[in-house]
Design a protein around this motif. Structure first.
Motif, PDB file in Angstrom:
ATOM      1  N   ARG A 120     -53.898   3.692 -76.185  1.00 32.29           N
ATOM      2  CA  ARG A 120     -53.074   2.853 -75.333  1.00 32.29           C
ATOM      3  C   ARG A 120     -53.725   2.651 -73.976  1.00 32.29           C
ATOM      4  N   ALA A 121     -53.423   1.528 -73.362  1.00 32.47           N
ATOM      5  CA  ALA A 121     -53.974   1.221 -72.048  1.00 32.47           C
ATOM      6  C   ALA A 121     -53.197   1.945 -70.951  1.00 32.47           C
ATOM      7  N   ALA A 122     -53.854   2.093 -69.814  1.00 27.27           N
ATOM      8  CA  ALA A 122     -53.212   2.684 -68.636  1.00 27.27           C
ATOM      9  C   ALA A 122     -53.766   1.999 -67.401  1.00 27.27           C
ATOM     10  N   VAL A 123     -52.975   2.011 -66.340  1.00 21.35           N
ATOM     11  CA  VAL A 123     -53.375   1.373 -65.084  1.00 21.35           C
ATOM     12  C   VAL A 123     -53.077   2.329 -63.944  1.00 21.35           C
ATOM     13  N   LEU A 124     -54.039   2.461 -63.040  1.00 19.75           N
ATOM     14  CA  LEU A 124     -53.875   3.346 -61.896  1.00 19.75           C
ATOM     15  C   LEU A 124     -54.326   2.607 -60.643  1.00 19.75           C
ATOM     16  N   ALA A 125     -53.424   2.459 -59.693  1.00 19.56           N
ATOM     17  CA  ALA A 125     -53.746   1.860 -58.391  1.00 19.56           C
ATOM     18  C   ALA A 125     -53.821   2.979 -57.364  1.00 19.56           C
ATOM     19  N   ILE A 126     -54.969   3.109 -56.718  1.00 20.02           N
ATOM     20  CA  ILE A 126     -55.178   4.163 -55.721  1.00 20.02           C
ATOM     21  C   ILE A 126     -55.173   3.517 -54.339  1.00 20.02           C
ATOM     22  N   GLU A 127     -54.273   3.963 -53.506  1.00 20.75           N
ATOM     23  CA  GLU A 127     -54.100   3.361 -52.191  1.00 20.75           C
ATOM     24  C   GLU A 127     -54.307   4.425 -51.111  1.00 20.75           C
ATOM     25  N   GLY A 128     -54.975   4.043 -50.046  1.00 22.21           N
ATOM     26  CA  GLY A 128     -55.171   4.980 -48.951  1.00 22.21           C
ATOM     27  C   GLY A 128     -56.013   4.379 -47.851  1.00 22.21           C
ATOM     28  N   GLU A 129     -55.916   4.968 -46.660  1.00 25.41           N
ATOM     29  CA  GLU A 129     -56.660   4.447 -45.521  1.00 25.41           C
ATOM     30  C   GLU A 129     -58.157   4.648 -45.726  1.00 25.41           C
ATOM     31  N   ALA A 130     -58.945   3.935 -44.962  1.00 22.90           N
ATOM     32  CA  ALA A 130     -60.389   4.086 -45.053  1.00 22.90           C
ATOM     33  C   ALA A 130     -60.791   5.517 -44.730  1.00 22.90           C
ATOM     34  N   GLY A 131     -61.692   6.066 -45.553  1.00 20.52           N
ATOM     35  CA  GLY A 131     -62.191   7.418 -45.328  1.00 20.52           C
ATOM     36  C   GLY A 131     -61.334   8.510 -45.919  1.00 20.52           C
TER      37      GLY A 131
END
Length: 941
Positions: A28-39
């Motif tokens: 099965r497929a999966a999706v991961l969005a990783i969010e965060g400030e620079a550095g």
């Protein structure tokens, strides 16, 4: 800094990402969005995912968006997939050729190249994941171009049953609107968002121990707190302190001898820059203007220095740990380092460097799209050469990425000095770009503004033609008519082709806003002009408009004649460049209206095989074919197509097709007795049916909503919906939806004591026979309504006979039920039972269990004993539970075909294939394609 396997303070995140990678083995497929400030560590975390995937033998695709590349269509995904015209892989090279504008097909087709490239890229990823799981990474998508974002979205949607982990990274808001929409799409599809938080103080101490080889002392710990838990800034602090020699070891700790330290990473970078030789600093600034990852060749070209000198002079920047080298490109150690150096360049110098970079890169062989960002950032008002370059770049991007074209032209327009001789020409190009990009309202407003003032004569006609098209798309028929009449007041300025385009657009607008007779008049006038000019392509325009106008009036035979002629002219015309329509699609519609469903579906498939226009009309064609499946009772096949067609229509912003998908699905849910689902679907029809102005597809919407109400016992509510739509169409000479509206309206009118309404409807449909005498269901409809009103059993029996000549479920079974009802009342119980059994067979074949239950009850009241539904139905699970289409999809998938290949083989959409596979997986109890192939193999042995 610590290596990727020494990530500090990210144990929970590493466990989550490892679990996501591990779950791919389930298929099965999966999706991961990783969010965060620079550095904050996004890239380090992504690298750990990549390393894990590669260690498992997965197919890995990695791309990163870069600043100053938003005008490069498909830049991120092309880099990730290795797409290039020079690629050794034939498929990647073919897609690269499309991106380079080769094999683009008809330039007049909106967005065709973009669609084809997207579909090919989706198929490329699916093929790679056919034998092993895959990982697709797109970093820093806040800088990504719109075409890349669209591709990522469709990969996630269409490959939801493929073992693919899609990872995207971004900085937090503010984000571009298209990035926010992508995140919404990913979340709606079950994607997870991982927001990286600052490191805790204990984790920062561990990080310092990794860098220094010993734990930080109390003063150093206090100083590191200024980094706010940002690992990049903390590490940069430590390295700066080491370089400046202000650290000392005391026992098992390391502490600082001075508390002086820059307050930010930017200040720290600036301090390092002061120690660099001037030639190195100059080159470093040139490098920063080019981007965060550039080739030494480009740096040398812009700096106008030999490559060997550039390498030598940048060596000190490498020694200062400002630069690194990856894949033969100079890269800044981190985006924050790039940003700090870039911001150190004065704005005026920065602008000049961007301008010089564009000139030098193009002289070195780069195309305009690759350097367009530099042109937009470097050119100043009055820079005519830059304006010319941007306009040329816009033309290059027009098929690949309409939104990029629009952005380029807007910048070109802004660079023109006041009163420039080309201002009107550029304005006209902006209007065309807005139409291509879907900005219809703004396109019409811009065109009207230019036409209302003094303007260049050469843009008058193109703007009027564009304005007419924009007004037609907005159904602003009155304003459109005014523009056409004003344009024809000076006909010498209009070429015959322009006249035909205007009249055809006016015809459609009039027809779809409830004036089909006026639409017919305009289309006939357009046809006369086209024929006099011997312009085959324009004759196709006119004939298609004429077909639609006469078809809305119920003259289906005549509409088919026009559609056949249009298709024949298109097939013989060498001028496919100017064919804006898909004549075979419209031929299919006309054939369907004449009950020739088999021929209609063949025409739809021929339309899908055509090169020109296929993308623009794809969702319409697939939806029409799904509606044909519905009409003949193949509901198990129709439903996935209707769902996929609705999704595609929603992506295009086509509200009419979206509502039609909901309507047909509401009918199916009602007929199957799933009233909860029917109510939920019908909620989406409330708006279109309650507005003052009904849409041109209101007939099918009203039929669906009324059927749901009637099934709940609200006959008055059902009657009110139907009669309102009937009156609306009657006032506009529109008979197109009589076959949906009339039978139920007559039956409800008689049941509620509104005999005058029933008689009115019967008279109207009777008059329709003279307009289409060869269409069986038109004759059946007239006899059926008259028979119900007059209690004429012979008329109803004849109606059933005519309906039997066509393959349409609702018309055939409904006519049988109506005739059986009157026969039963007259005492002809056996004859009534025979007709009811005929209706029951059709309902059961379609899976219309609620309607079949109604017929069984009527049969029992006549003393007949129909068999139980269960004895005729497929099992609920296992191979025998699959429909014919589901089996066909399963067989093709088991052979290793991708969704796209299956879709092309079966003339359906990849969305539809995906929907079928969801059903198949559920029925067979499998979770991936490998398991499906095993079941298929055992089942067909």
């Amino acid at each position: 800094m610590p290596s990727a396997d020494e990530l500090v303070g990210r144990d929970a995140e590493l466990a989550l990402t490892a679990a996501e990678v591990g779950r791919l083995s389930e298929g099965r497929a999966a999706v991961l969005a990783i969010e965060g400030e620079a550095g904050i560590g996004k890239t380090r975390l992504v690298q750990s995912i990549v390393d894990d995937a590669r260690s498992r033998g997965m197919a890995v695709f990695c791309g990163r968006a870069h600043p100053f590349e938003r005008t490069r269509p498909f830049g991120v995904v092309a880099a990730a997939l290795g797409v290039s015209a020079r690629s050794p892989d034939p498929r990647s090279a073919a897609i690269g050729a499309l991106l380079a504008g080769q094999g683009a097909g008809a330039p007049g087709v909106v967005g065709d190249i973009q669609y084809r490239v997207v579909e090919e890229m989706v198929d490329l990823v699916e093929t790679a994941c056919a034998e092993r799981p895959g990982l697709l990474v797109a970093e820093d998508i806040h800088w990504a171009d719109t075409a890349s974002l669209l591709t990522i979205s469709l990969i996630v949607r269409q490959l939801s049953l493929v073992p693919l982990l899609t990872v995207v990274t971004t900085r937090p808001s503010p984000l571009p609107g298209e990035v926010i929409r992508l995140f919404d799409d990913l979340a709606a599809g079950g994607g997870r968002t991982l927001r990286l938080q600052p490191l805790k103080s204990d984790d920062v101490a561990v990080l310092a121990s990794h860098v220094l080889g010993a734990a930080p002392g109390p003063r150093l710990t206090a100083m590191l707190a200024k980094a706010g838990g940002n690992p990049l800034w903390a590490t940069a602090m430590l390295r700066s302190l080491v370089d400046e020699g202000v650290l000392r070891r005391a026992s098992d700790q390391i502490d600082v001898t001075s508390s002086e330290l820059p307050a930010s990473l930017s200040e720290l970078v600036a301090r390092r820059l002061r120690d660099l030789p001037r030639p190195t600093l100059d080159l470093l600034q040139v490098t920063a203007v080019l981007g965060d990852a550039v080739s030494l060749r480009d740096v040398a070209a812009v700096a106008r220095r030999p490559a060997a000198d550039v390498v030598g002079q940048l060596s000190e920047a490498f020694d200062a740990q400002l630069l690194d080298e990856v894949d033969e490109r100079v890269v800044f150690r981190h985006q924050l380092v790039h940003d700090a150096i870039y911001q150190q360049v004065p704005v005026s110098a920065r602008r000049l460097l961007h301008r010089e970079a564009a000139v030098a890169l193009m002289a070195a062989g780069a195309d305009r799209l690759e350097v367009a960002d530099h042109l937009m950032l470097g050119a100043e008002r009055g820079d005519e050469r830059a304006v010319g370059w941007l306009r040329d770049a816009a033309r290059e991007a027009s098929g690949q990425a309409p939104l990029v074209t629009l952005e380029l032209l807007r910048r070109a327009e802004a660079l023109l000095s006041g009163g420039h001789r080309d201002a009107d020409l550029v304005s006209a190009e902006v209007v065309q770009a807005l139409l291509r990009a879907g900005g219809v309202a703004e396109a019409s407003a811009r065109a009207e503004a230019v036409l209302a003032r003094q303007h260049a004569p050469e843009v008058d006609t193109p703007l009027r033609v564009a304005l007419v098209g924009a007004l037609a798309l907005q159904n602003r028929a009155d304003e459109l008519t005014s523009v056409v009449e004003a344009s024809f007041a000076a006909p010498d300025r209009l070429r015959p082709a322009d006249q035909v385009l205007m009249l055809a657009q006016q015809s459609w607008a009039l027809t779809y806003t409830g004036a089909p007779r006026a639409g017919e008049s305009g289309a006939a006038r357009a046809l006369a002009i086209a024929e006099q000019a011997s312009d085959a392509a324009m004759s196709v325009w006119a004939l298609t408009a004429l077909m639609v106008a006469v078809g809305r009036q119920g003259r289906f035979d005549e509409a088919l004649t026009h559609a056949r002629r249009a298709a024949a002219l298109a097939a013989d015309s060498p001028d496919t460049r100017s064919l804006p329509l898909q004549p075979k699609f419209f031929l299919g519609l006309a054939l369907f209206d004449c009950d020739l469903v088999g021929e209609a579906r063949a025409a739809f498939r021929a339309a899908l095989d055509d090169e020109f226009g296929s993308a623009w009309w794809l969702s319409d064609t697939l939806m029409a074919d799904a509606q044909a499946s519905f009409a003949i009772g193949e509901w198990d096949d129709a439903l996935p197509g209707l769902i996929a067609g609705g999704q595609a229509a929603q992506e295009k912003g086509n509200e009419l097709l979206t509502s039609q998908s909901l309507a047909y699905r509401t009918i199916i849910a009602t007929a199957r007795g799933d009233l909860r689902a029917a109510r939920e679907l019908a909620d989406g029809l409330t708006g279109p049916l309650e507005g003052e102005q009904l849409s041109y597809n209101a007939g099918v919407l009203a039929f669906a909503a009324a059927g749901m109400k009637a099934s709940e016992g609200d006959r008055q509510g059902a009657f009110d919906l139907l009669v309102r739509c009937w009156r609306f169409d009657a006032a506009r000479d529109s008979r197109f939806y009589h076959r949906f509206l009339a039978p139920d309206l007559v039956r409800l009118s008689l049941a509620l004591g509104n005999r005058d309404v029933a008689a009115e409807v019967a008279d109207s449909v009777a008059a329709g026979v003279a307009l289409a005498p060869e269409v069986p269901t038109v004759r059946s409809l007239a006899l059926r309504c008259r028979g119900l009103v007059d209690g004429d059993v012979e008329a109803l029996i004849e109606a059933a006979a005519h309906a039997r000549r066509a393959p349409l479920l609702l018309e055939h079974a409904g006519a049988c039920e109506d005739a059986a009802s009157l026969l039963a009342q007259g005492g002809w119980r056996d004859e009534a039972a025979t007709l009811l059994s005929e209706a029951l067979t059709r309902y059961e074949a379609a899976g219309a269990d609620a309607w079949a239950g109604r017929v069984r009850a009527e049969l029992r009241s006549l003393g007949a004993h129909p068999g139980a539904r269960g004895s005729r139905s497929r099992p609920a699970e296992g191979w025998d539970s699959l429909t014919a289409t589901e089996r066909a999809v399963s067989l093709l998938v088991s052979e290793g075909l991708t969704n796209g290949a299956v879709a092309r083989r079966m003339y359906i959409s990849p969305h539809t294939v995906n929907t079928h596979l969801r059903h198949v997986f559920a029925k067979l109890g499998v979770s991936n394609r490998v398991a499906l192939a095993t079941v298929v193999h055992h089942s067909i042995e």
